[in-house]
Enzyme design. Structure first.
Site, PDB file in Angstrom:
ATOM      1  N   SER A 581       0.854  -1.186   0.000  1.00 48.22           N
ATOM      2  CA  SER A 581       0.000   0.000   0.000  1.00 48.22           C
ATOM      3  C   SER A 581       0.894   1.242   0.000  1.00 48.22           C
ATOM      4  CB  SER A 581      -0.955  -0.025   1.191  1.00 48.22           C
ATOM      5  OG  SER A 581      -1.994   0.895   1.030  1.00 48.22           O
ATOM      6  N   ASP A 667      -9.932  -3.447  -5.513  1.00 45.27           N
ATOM      7  CA  ASP A 667      -9.315  -2.585  -4.500  1.00 45.27           C
ATOM      8  C   ASP A 667      -9.746  -1.127  -4.681  1.00 45.27           C
ATOM      9  OD1 ASP A 667      -7.690  -1.248  -2.719  1.00 45.27           O
ATOM     10  OD2 ASP A 667      -5.851  -2.258  -3.327  1.00 45.27           O
ATOM     11  N   HIS A 702      -8.109  -4.721  -1.476  1.00 40.62           N
ATOM     12  CA  HIS A 702      -6.874  -4.223  -0.897  1.00 40.62           C
ATOM     13  C   HIS A 702      -6.215  -5.224   0.051  1.00 40.62           C
ATOM     14  CE1 HIS A 702      -4.186  -0.851  -0.283  1.00 40.62           C
ATOM     15  NE2 HIS A 702      -4.261  -0.981   1.016  1.00 40.62           N
TER      16      HIS A 702
END
Length: 733
Positions: A581, A667, A702
């Site tokens: 991320s 995501d 995600h």
């Protein structure tokens, strides 16, 4: 997050902590796993469709802008709607990655079985008492998802509230984000995401009849709470751009026709949520971004009343509200309290003018969280990257719960009861599995309620953990946490996995992991770097790694790699960097800045297309994150600074290390096209001949796969890639 949600989420994560199997010496069985590559696979070649973008007098050309699906909002809710050409390219990338890593499949399978072997398959959380019942979650053997249940506190038959495993059958993705029973114990509600897109639906179950009520709450963030009288349900609405935008209320047994809008957030850059104070006297709507916050109150005695502002938002002022008996305790950065302080204010006068200092600001001591009980107030503090718990009585007496290890992780676990002398905390370290303690705040006695069980065995004495400090380019000490087998030679021969994040003020903890041991048991050294941008050394540590100081995060991480190599913890040819991320942004940046320091890079759901993403106001996190990164739509300085480090915009002809980028089609945080575009640009630019791979989970978002075992398969692939990169599996035909 209200206490009931906190309790349920904490219980549901008990499988994220499992741990170890006897190791295999690096350089023996490992070499045969990673030495037979596939040379028959050809990498996909993405077509270039130059798109010229003019912005603030600057011009950039994006050859791969076509990879973004213009219909992305609908794709999040239904991934089958993805553009045909994008799906074709992603499918080709996945096939290429599978072919290139074919020689590691046996290693992946072994690592997965090792990680799975460290999980107690029929594990259960420590029950949490709430009046006549004890609530808990448990797993059945072989199950990917837990069962939510309760029993009478005085003994009796188990009642199943929610069977996630049964509900998840025939679904590619199933994730419960929050779950809670009503205070009167008659209803049970849960928020579920079935695409990985973080678009949740809230269901409510009548526990007397076992029937799930009609008319689920649609399009939520997964955030909800019951009113203390159990008659109302409040939730946060998620708009078409994936942002929390409104708070609604309906009768707890009501339908969509009964929905009432009670709060509409005017700032598209603010996150919002709703919860209940520990005292259950107030419902609180919380609003804010990384720089500014605001709270609104609804008295529990009047649950349909109009929310009243606690203190009007002021740019730069952050505060969080807790109610303690007859007054409020506010955690705030007011008056320059960078590492936060606690103030008190009366119920009848909540404005800042009435705030009185209670726990003064102390630089370097970050007050990171609080919990209120009838006779006690508890705060979690972080000092020099380690946590401690401080307990204060209503009479003002204060004491600290501490531990002796040089590096450890300590967290509070939410409970349901306000009128209690017991607080629960969880302790672990990189060598020590998790331990759940109930702590009597009056007698100061600790009761061990549970120790994380490692079915395949774990001996902490076989491992060693260390705390190091690297010197940053400006002389700042950057913490590093180390885990390795005892007796590991520090002559550079042991391979090194260097993990980092460094954003949003999120602190990396020296915690126990069942996953990392699959590398450490093979002779690897695991190092977690704590660069600026996190909060390991206070909130100032975060401020020194955001916006126009963001490059500190990257140079700090590079300093950690250089320090470790200089001290014999690995060397460039056997070091793999790993981050996800915003940590994937870190991976992209250091790949451009110092490709010579690493043999491999694992960038999970990486935020790498920073200029384009921060210029796209339709994306869920763009306006809310301008305080973190800067606004390149309105600020030339911000544009230029972001452009100077954005990984996608700084790809050039260089000898890049081997790269594995991963993502999820659904995501909403880091959209799939970021790693897709990055790989498309990075692969032809690399002069090293080392592979650049992309793996997109077509059924997740995600956080990757939702099942506890499926998730481990993804981690096993990452770790097998690390071994493959160090042993140069692609070059050993």
């Amino acid at each position: 997050m209200n206490r009931r949600q906190m309790m349920t989420r904490a219980a549901a994560t008990l499988t994220s902590s499992p741990a170890v199997l006897p190791g295999i010496a690096f350089g023996t069985a490992m070499s045969s796993d990673a030495a037979r590559p596939s040379h028959t696979a050809s990498p996909p070649v993405a077509r270039k469709v130059p798109k010229t973008i003019e912005q603030l007098g600057r011009t950039r050309v994006d050859d791969y802008a076509w990879m973004k699906d213009d219909n992305w909002q609908k794709v999040l809710r239904d991934p089958s709607l993805i553009k045909a050409d994008v799906k074709e390219h992603l499918t080709a990338e996945n096939a290429y990655t599978k072919a290139m890593l074919a020689s590691t499949e046996a290693l992946q399978a072994r690592m997965f079985e090792e990680m799975k072997g460290r999980i107690k398959e029929d594990d259960a959380s420590v029950p949490a008492k709430d009046g006549p019942f004890e609530y808990y979650t448990r797993f059945e053997k072989g199950a990917q998802h837990p069962i939510h249940a309760r029993k009478p506190h005085d003994g009796g038959v188990e009642e199943i509230l929610l069977n996630e495993e049964a509900e998840s059958k025939a679904k590619a993705f199933y994730q419960v984000g929050a779950a809670s029973h009503s205070p009167d114990h008659k209803l049970y509600a849960w928020a579920v995401d079935e695409q990985g897109s973080e678009v949740y639906r809230v269901h409510v179950k009548d526990l007397a009849t076992g029937a799930v009520l009609e008319s689920a709450v649609e399009s939520t963030t997964g955030d909800f709470c019951f009113s203390p009288d159990s008659q109302w349900l409040y939730w946060t609405f998620r708009d078409d751009n994936g942002r929390p935008a409104k708070i609604y209320r309906r009768p707890a047994r009501g339908t969509a026709q009964d929905d009432v809008l009670i709060y509409d957030e005017p700032d598209e850059g603010f996150f919002i949520g709703v919860g209940v104070t520990a005292s259950e006297k107030f419902i609180v709507i919380s609003c804010g971004n990384q720089e500014t916050s605001e709270a609104l109150l609804i008295p529990a005695a009047a649950p349909t009343a109009t929310p009243v502002v606690f203190h009007p938002r002021e740019v730069g002022l952050r505060y969080e509200v807790e109610h303690w008996n007859d007054h409020f305790v506010v955690r705030t950065n007011a008056d320059g309290a960078v590492d936060w302080k606690l103030v008190t204010t009366p119920e009848t006068a909540t404005g800042k003018a009435h705030w009185k200092d209670w726990i003064a600001h102390q630089p370097g001591r970050l007050i990171s969280g609080t919990m209120a009980f009838k006779r006690w107030f508890v705060r979690l503090e972080k000092v020099d990257a380690l946590n401690q718990v401080v307990v204060t009585s209503t009479g003002g007496d204060e004491h600290t719960i501490g531990f002796d290890e040089a590096a450890y992780a300590l967290s509070l676990e939410g409970g349901y009861e306000y009128d209690t002398d017991t607080v629960r905390f969880v302790y672990n370290s990189m060598t020590t599995p998790r331990q759940w303690f109930d702590y009597d705040m009056g007698s100061r006695q600790r009761t061990l309620r549970k120790t994380q069980e490692i079915p395949s065995g774990h001996d902490p004495a076989q491992y060693e953990t260390r705390r190091l400090n690297a010197k940053a380019s400006d002389g700042t000490d950057v913490p590093i946490f180390i885990l390795m087998k005892k007796g590991t030679k520090l002559d550079g021969s042991a391979p090194l996995l260097l993990y980092g994040y460094g954003s949003y003020g999120i602190a990396m903890e020296p915690s126990f992991s069942i996953r990392n041991l699959s590398l450490v048991d093979r002779g690897w050294i695991w190092a977690t770097a704590c660069p600026r941008g996190g909060s390991e050394k206070g909130w100032g540590w975060f401020l020194d790694g955001k916006k126009f100081k963001k490059k500190n995060t990257f140079t700090d991480f590079i300093a950690c790699a250089e320090h470790l190599h200089g001290a014999g913890y690995g060397k460039p040819s056997n070091t793999v960097a790993y981050g996800g991320s915003a940590g994937g942004l870190l991976m992209g940046a250091i790949t451009n800045m110092r490709p010579d320091l690493f043999a491999g890079i694992i960038a999970a759901v990486p935020f790498v297309d920073v200029v384009n993403t921060m210029s796209d106001t339709s994306l869920p996190l763009t306006p809310p994150e301008w305080p973190e990164w800067g606004n390149p739509l309105e600020d030339k300085e911000a544009y230029d600074y972001i452009a100077s480090y954005s990984p996608y915009d700084n790809v050039a002809a260089k000898p890049y290390p081997a790269v594995l980028a991963t993502g999820g089609l659904s995501d909403p945080r880091v959209t799939y096209w970021e790693p897709e575009k990055w790989v498309a640009k990075l692969r032809p630019a690399s002069t090293s001949g080392k592979p650049v791979l992309l793996k997109i989970n077509m059924d997740a978002g995600h956080g990757g796969a939702s099942g506890r075992f499926d998730f481990l398969k993804e981690i096993a692939l990452d770790y097998a890639f690390a071994v493959w990169a160090v042993e140069q599996g692609w070059a050993k035909a």
